[in-house]
Write an enzyme that holds these catalytic residues in place. Structure first.
Site, short mmCIF file in Angstrom:
data_model
loop_
_atom_site.label_atom_id
_atom_site.label_comp_id
_atom_site.label_asym_id
_atom_site.label_seq_id
_atom_site.Cartn_x
_atom_site.Cartn_y
_atom_site.Cartn_z
N THR A 156 9.06 -1.73 -15.08
CA THR A 156 10.02 -1.73 -13.74
C THR A 156 11.42 -2.20 -14.39
OG1 THR A 156 8.11 -2.66 -12.62
CG2 THR A 156 10.31 -2.53 -11.62
N GLY B 206 -1.00 0.77 -5.19
CA GLY B 206 -2.31 0.11 -4.82
C GLY B 206 -3.10 0.80 -5.75
N ASN C 135 1.11 0.77 6.06
CA ASN C 135 1.50 0.03 4.97
C ASN C 135 2.09 -1.09 5.74
OD1 ASN C 135 4.23 0.12 2.55
ND2 ASN C 135 2.60 -1.34 2.82
N GLY C 136 1.84 -2.48 5.52
CA GLY C 136 2.41 -3.54 6.05
C GLY C 136 1.31 -4.75 6.25
N CYS D 27 0.90 -1.41 -0.03
CA CYS D 27 -0.06 -0.01 -0.03
C CYS D 27 0.99 1.23 0.12
CB CYS D 27 -0.99 0.07 1.21
SG CYS D 27 -1.90 -1.30 1.29
N ASP E 211 13.85 -9.07 -16.83
CA ASP E 211 12.62 -8.71 -16.05
C ASP E 211 13.10 -8.51 -14.76
OD1 ASP E 211 10.06 -8.41 -15.11
OD2 ASP E 211 9.31 -10.27 -15.98
N ASP E 212 12.34 -7.60 -13.77
CA ASP E 212 12.75 -7.36 -12.52
C ASP E 212 12.90 -8.73 -11.74
OD1 ASP E 212 9.77 -7.51 -11.00
OD2 ASP E 212 9.63 -6.29 -13.01
N TYR F 268 11.21 -4.31 -7.45
CA TYR F 268 9.83 -4.10 -8.07
C TYR F 268 8.98 -2.90 -7.67
CZ TYR F 268 5.23 -5.13 -9.83
OH TYR F 268 3.90 -4.91 -10.38
#
Ligand code: SF4
Length: 493
Positions: free
Chosen positions: A306, A29, A101-102, A2, A368-369, A260
């Site tokens: 990314t 998000g 966030n978490g 988030c 790719d990441d 990412y």
């Protein structure tokens, strides 16, 4: 994952700047978002979908006050409805609103405790509501006589209670009615939380706290470091700042932010995300030259977007042309971030279009990441082959993702992670590539930590090595949480 932001100003209303901040956190998000401000009462607006679709002139006009928080949600647990959107609030004591966030590892146990011991109702399935009620209950029932305690001391006692009861990752921003803003970060500092300041003409200072620095430039804030692991900061409405570190464990921020999640222009924990991605590409190319000295691709293509940065430095290091051989439609959300496997599978071709002139008759190396579920990577390889590549090589800037994340990133169960149940050669075969090469763990850590005035002990890499920093995730816990997540997913289908 988030995005969270809080702004407290001595001079002007914050809703407009919270809106702009959320736009700059949208990549963290896209499922739901919310904003809560206060003047004499709390004002809130929440909704599902993109920020631009939730807020309009009318509801923004209601969001009055010089203190406020905003949140953009990507669910790793819980539902997808507006009831699960943040910020959340409680009336007692004072009136407190919070967003974070978490993810909490011991969420279920805490819900029971909060309901049965603290007699507080948890009315959603979002972790922050549990944190809010633990904090509010502790503030309302102080351990010591508050006669000799400042309000900041009382806040510290309440946050200390959160630190002792809540295990996991949480970067929290809250507001307390008629008091100001309170901010804290879990003792391991797993999820990011940066702080910024802006001087006003009258000599006062406005403060911003956010998951990333991405809005600082646009809003005129200067980076003022990070909220430290285990630190609590309280800013009074008049701008007075109090801060104290209550608990300090090993500093282990999430390495996947650099791989990412974070926007490339972010500075996280004093490290440039963009530069760390350049170093990831550089380290990968060095390994490629060691392992495959006789194999040189004709072009290096990033899996957009990314991986663009790592692909650029990979191509430079190898002396091979960098090509934007896959065009990405910018009006479609990130596939990794869309809930539901079926939607994810379908959206790759919709989103990416291979450029035939760049691909046909060439040995193509795709950077790719990361490879999480493997479906997107497999689909990209198939498209590149369809457009005439003679060979397809695939390198991942992240080592194999083998374990679920219980700290807030959507890697829910081992069953969904391709590297959890396949060897590298089996993944190579599954993806249909001629060569698959992963970054080594030590090379990734070196790429992230090589530069910057950071004080990271060692980043969290639990999804790569199974070492869960909070020390309370064993095989039994993992299986229980995977079962629960599978159950939640089946309800959403
Ligand atoms: Fe980040 Fe992985 Fe740790 Fe989760 S387990 S916090 S994704 S490094």
């Amino acid at each position: 994952m988030c995005g969270v932001v809080g702004i407290i100003s001595t001079q002007k209303p914050v809703a407009g700047e919270l809106y702009e901040s959320l736009i700059h956190l949208q990549h963290r998000g896209q499922d739901a978002a919310g904003m809560m401000t206060y003047n004499k009462r709390f004002h809130e607006k929440k909704g599902t979908g993109y920020i631009r679709d939730i807020f309009d002139e009318q509801n923004m006009a209601r969001l009055q006050g010089k203190v406020g928080i905003g949140h953009t949600r990507y669910p790793t647990v819980g539902g997808f409805s507006v009831e699960e959107a943040q910020p959340v609030m409680t009336h007692v004591p004072h009136g407190i609103a919070m967003a974070h966030n978490g993810n909490l590892v011991n969420y279920n146990d805490l819900v029971n405790e909060v309901n049965e011991q603290d007699h507080r109702l948890i009315n959603s399935s979002v972790d922050i509501e549990v944190i809010l009620h633990i904090f509010a209950h502790a503030l309302d029932h102080p351990k010591t006589d508050i006669k000799n305690l400042s309000f900041f001391d009382q806040i510290c006692q309440a946050v200390d209670t959160v630190f002792h009861r809540a295990s996991g990752a949480y970067s929290v921003i809250g507001t307390i009615m008629n008091k100001g803003m309170v901010v804290f970060r879990d003792p391991h500092g797993i999820r990011p939380l940066v702080k910024g300041v802006r001087q006003n003409n009258d000599g006062t200072t406005d403060h911003i706290f956010a998951s990333e620095t991405t809005m600082f430039y646009a809003l005129g804030f200067e980076l003022d470091g990070n909220v430290a692991p285990g630190e609590v900061i309280y800013i009074e409405e008049n701008g007075t700042v109090h801060s104290r570190t209550l608990k300090n464990e090993q500093f282990t921020p999430c390495i996947f932010e650099y791989v990412y999640f974070a926007r490339p222009d972010s500075i996280q924990n004093e490290i440039s995300v963009y530069r760390s991605r350049l170093r990831m590409g550089q380290n990968l190319a060095k390994r490629w030259k060691e392992q495959y000295p006789d194999i040189t691709p004709d072009i290096v293509i990033p899996a957009p977007s990314t991986a663009n940065t790592a692909a650029l430095s990979f191509a430079n290091e190898l002396g091979v042309r960098f090509s934007e051989g896959l065009y990405k439609n910018p009006f479609i959300g990130r596939t990794f971030i869309m809930p539901g496997q079926e939607i994810r599978k379908k959206s790759v071709r919709y989103k990416l279009v291979p450029q035939e002139f760049e691909i046909r008759d060439k040995k193509v190396l795709i950077v790719d990441d990361s490879i999480v579920r493997g479906n997107t990577s497999k689909e990209i390889v198939r498209m590149v082959r369809e457009f005439g590549a003679t060979k397809v090589f695939f390198v991942s800037a992240c080592p194999p993702v083998k374990f679920p994340c219980f700290y807030g990133v959507d890697m829910p169960t081992r069953g969904e992670l391709t590297a959890a149940h396949r060897s590298v050669s089996e993944i190579e075969e599954y993806m249909g590539v001629d060569i698959l090469m992963y970054q080594k763990i030590d090379d990734l850590v070196e790429a992230v930590t090589r530069k910057g005035e950071h004080n990271i002990d060692r980043p969290c890499m639990a999804c790569l090595n199974g070492q869960y920093i909070t020390g309370d995730v064993d095989e039994h816990t993992m299986e229980r949480m995977e079962r629960q997540r599978n159950h939640e997913r089946s309800k959403q289908k």
